[in-house]
Scaffold this active site. Structure first.
Site, PDB file in Angstrom:
ATOM      1  N   PRO A   9      -2.540  -6.823   0.363  1.00 23.67           N
ATOM      2  CA  PRO A   9      -2.246  -5.606   0.648  1.00 23.67           C
ATOM      3  C   PRO A   9      -1.121  -5.076   0.028  1.00 23.67           C
ATOM      4  CG  PRO A   9      -2.306  -6.726   2.954  1.00 23.67           C
ATOM      5  CD  PRO A   9      -2.142  -7.936   2.040  1.00 23.67           C
ATOM      6  N   ASN A  10      -1.047  -3.785  -1.147  1.00 20.79           N
ATOM      7  CA  ASN A  10      -0.463  -3.431  -1.929  1.00 20.79           C
ATOM      8  C   ASN A  10      -0.338  -4.025  -3.242  1.00 20.79           C
ATOM      9  OD1 ASN A  10      -0.258  -1.144  -0.274  1.00 20.79           O
ATOM     10  ND2 ASN A  10       1.434  -3.230   1.258  1.00 20.79           N
ATOM     11  N   TYR A  22       8.345  -5.061  -9.182  1.00 20.98           N
ATOM     12  CA  TYR A  22       7.409  -5.902  -9.729  1.00 20.98           C
ATOM     13  C   TYR A  22       7.064  -5.699 -10.792  1.00 20.98           C
ATOM     14  CZ  TYR A  22       7.203  -6.196  -4.432  1.00 20.98           C
ATOM     15  OH  TYR A  22       8.206  -6.445  -2.942  1.00 20.98           O
ATOM     16  N   ASN A  73      -1.991 -14.609  -3.568  1.00 20.89           N
ATOM     17  CA  ASN A  73      -0.732 -13.114  -3.461  1.00 20.89           C
ATOM     18  C   ASN A  73      -1.230 -13.072  -2.389  1.00 20.89           C
ATOM     19  OD1 ASN A  73       1.489 -12.478  -3.321  1.00 20.89           O
ATOM     20  ND2 ASN A  73       1.934 -10.990  -5.223  1.00 20.89           N
ATOM     21  N   ALA A  76       2.654  -8.864   1.605  1.00 25.28           N
ATOM     22  CA  ALA A  76       3.412  -9.264   2.536  1.00 25.28           C
ATOM     23  C   ALA A  76       2.528  -9.809   4.050  1.00 25.28           C
ATOM     24  CB  ALA A  76       3.420  -7.476   3.672  1.00 25.28           C
ATOM     25  N   HIS A  79       4.313 -13.279   5.203  1.00 23.84           N
ATOM     26  CA  HIS A  79       5.333 -13.507   6.657  1.00 23.84           C
ATOM     27  C   HIS A  79       4.891 -13.282   7.578  1.00 23.84           C
ATOM     28  CE1 HIS A  79       7.510 -12.447   2.291  1.00 23.84           C
ATOM     29  NE2 HIS A  79       6.814 -11.867   1.748  1.00 23.84           N
ATOM     30  N   ASP A  86      -3.786 -19.380   8.132  1.00 21.34           N
ATOM     31  CA  ASP A  86      -5.266 -20.583   9.271  1.00 21.34           C
ATOM     32  C   ASP A  86      -6.489 -20.567   8.080  1.00 21.34           C
ATOM     33  OD1 ASP A  86      -3.413 -21.597  11.563  1.00 21.34           O
ATOM     34  OD2 ASP A  86      -4.115 -20.019  13.318  1.00 21.34           O
ATOM     35  N   GLU A  97       0.306 -20.716  -3.704  1.00 22.30           N
ATOM     36  CA  GLU A  97       1.008 -18.892  -3.460  1.00 22.30           C
ATOM     37  C   GLU A  97       1.490 -18.747  -4.762  1.00 22.30           C
ATOM     38  OE1 GLU A  97       3.150 -19.510   0.123  1.00 22.30           O
ATOM     39  OE2 GLU A  97       3.877 -17.360   0.232  1.00 22.30           O
ATOM     40  N   LEU A 100       4.835 -12.309  -7.663  1.00 21.75           N
ATOM     41  CA  LEU A 100       6.017 -11.769  -8.228  1.00 21.75           C
ATOM     42  C   LEU A 100       7.670 -12.232  -7.924  1.00 21.75           C
ATOM     43  CD1 LEU A 100       3.070  -8.873  -8.604  1.00 21.75           C
ATOM     44  CD2 LEU A 100       3.715 -10.080 -10.379  1.00 21.75           C
ATOM     45  N   SER A 101       7.251 -11.236  -7.407  1.00 19.34           N
ATOM     46  CA  SER A 101       9.651 -10.571  -7.251  1.00 19.34           C
ATOM     47  C   SER A 101       9.634 -12.777  -6.374  1.00 19.34           C
ATOM     48  CB  SER A 101       9.933 -10.472  -6.475  1.00 19.34           C
ATOM     49  OG  SER A 101       9.402 -10.172  -4.718  1.00 19.34           O
ATOM     50  N   ARG A 106      15.781 -12.244  -1.327  1.00 17.39           N
ATOM     51  CA  ARG A 106      15.454 -10.762  -1.358  1.00 17.39           C
ATOM     52  C   ARG A 106      15.221 -11.201   0.524  1.00 17.39           C
ATOM     53  NH1 ARG A 106       9.493  -8.166  -3.309  1.00 17.39           N
ATOM     54  NH2 ARG A 106      11.051  -6.890  -2.252  1.00 17.39           N
ATOM     55  N   ARG A 110      11.569 -11.016   4.227  1.00 14.78           N
ATOM     56  CA  ARG A 110      10.824 -12.057   2.955  1.00 14.78           C
ATOM     57  C   ARG A 110      11.067 -13.248   2.839  1.00 14.78           C
ATOM     58  NH1 ARG A 110       8.026  -7.509   1.165  1.00 14.78           N
ATOM     59  NH2 ARG A 110       9.791  -5.659   1.132  1.00 14.78           N
TER      60      ARG A 110
HETATM   61  C1  DQA Z   1       5.053  -9.992  -3.279  1.00 18.08           C
HETATM   62  C2  DQA Z   1       6.114  -9.955  -2.575  1.00 18.08           C
HETATM   63  C3  DQA Z   1       6.061  -9.562  -1.059  1.00 18.08           C
HETATM   64  O1  DQA Z   1       7.001 -10.082   0.344  1.00 18.08           O
HETATM   65  C4  DQA Z   1       5.661  -7.865  -0.718  1.00 18.08           C
HETATM   66  O2  DQA Z   1       5.457  -7.556   0.519  1.00 18.08           O
HETATM   67  C5  DQA Z   1       4.586  -7.873  -1.559  1.00 18.08           C
HETATM   68  C6  DQA Z   1       4.493  -8.021  -2.815  1.00 18.08           C
HETATM   69  C7  DQA Z   1       5.559 -10.346  -4.641  1.00 18.08           C
HETATM   70  O3  DQA Z   1       4.588 -10.138  -5.240  1.00 18.08           O
HETATM   71  O4  DQA Z   1       6.633 -10.216  -4.983  1.00 18.08           O
HETATM   72  O5  DQA Z   1       3.129  -7.092  -1.461  1.00 18.08           O
HETATM   73  O6  DQA Z   1       3.954 -10.596  -2.378  1.00 18.08           O
END
Ligand code: DQA
Length: 151
Positions: A9-10, A22, A73, A76, A79, A86, A97, A100-101, A106, A110
Site C-alpha cells: 500500500p501507498n 521516502y 516492500n 505498513a 507492521h 503467513d 523484505e 526505503l526508510s 522511526r 513501525r
Molecule cells: C515503508 C515503511 C512503512 O512503515 C511505511 O508504512 C511505508 C513505507 C518504507 O519503505 O520505508 O509505506 O515500507
C-alpha cells in the site's frame, strides 16, 4: 531464475509521497533500475504493486512454485498483517523484505515487522538502492551468481 517483486500500500505514490522520508524516486524508476540489474544478473522479474492485502496474498499464492524468491516492500502491512506474513511462509523460496526508510529508527509502531519473521533477510533504510541490494540478496540466497561479467 524468476523473482517476484511486490510493493504494498501507498508505494505507488513514491516520488510525491513524503519525499523527506521516502525520497523523490518513483516506483517506476525503481522498477526500471531493478529490471536493468536483473538483465545483468540473468534473472526474470515480475513486478506488482497493490494497495490491497488480499491482492498481495493472491499474487504470492499464484507465484508460489513459479518464482524462486520474493522481494517485498509490504509498506505498513509489515507492521499489521499476520495474513501477509503467513502467505509468505507458504511461499516456495526465500523472502527478502525491503523498506526505503529505517523502520527501526522511526515511530514505535513501525519497529515491529510481522513480515520480517517470515523473511530470510531485511534491508531497511538504504533508500531506493535497497531494492537492488534486496534483489542481489535474493539471488544469492537461491544460489545464483551475483558477479556481473567484467567489461
Ligand atoms: C515503508 C515503511 C512503512 O512503515 C511505511 O508504512 C511505508 C513505507 C518504507 O519503505 O520505508 O509505506 O515500507
Amino acid at each position: 531464475m524468476r523473482i517476484l517483486v511486490l510493493n504494498g500500500p501507498n508505494l505507488g505514490s513514491l516520488g510525491r509521497r513524503q519525499p523527506e522520508i521516502y525520497g523523490t524516486t518513483t516506483l517506476a524508476e525503481i522498477e526500471n533500475d531493478l529490471q536493468a540489474q536483473a538483465v545483468a544478473l540473468g534473472v526474470d522479474l515480475r513486478f506488482e504493486q497493490s494497495n490491497h492485502e488480499g491482492t498481495l496474498i493472491d499474487l504470492i499464492e499464484e507465484e508460489t512454485g513459479r518464482c524462486q524468491a520474493c522481494v517485498i516492500n509490504p509498506g505498513a502491512l509489515a507492521h499489521t498483517s499476520l495474513a501477509l506474513a503467513d502467505a509468505l511462509r507458504g511461499f516456495t523460496g526465500p523472502v527478502v523484505e525491503v523498506h526505503l526508510s529505517n523502520i527501526l529508527a522511526r515511530e514505535e509502531y513501525r519497529r515491529t515487522s510481522h513480515v520480517a519473521a517470515a523473511a530470510a533477510a531485511v534491508i531497511t533504510g538504504a533508500g531506493a538502492s535497497g531494492y537492488g541490494l534486496a534483489l542481489r540478496t535474493a539471488v544469492q540466497l537461491v544460489g545464483g551468481n551475483t558477479t556481473e561479467p567484467s567489461k
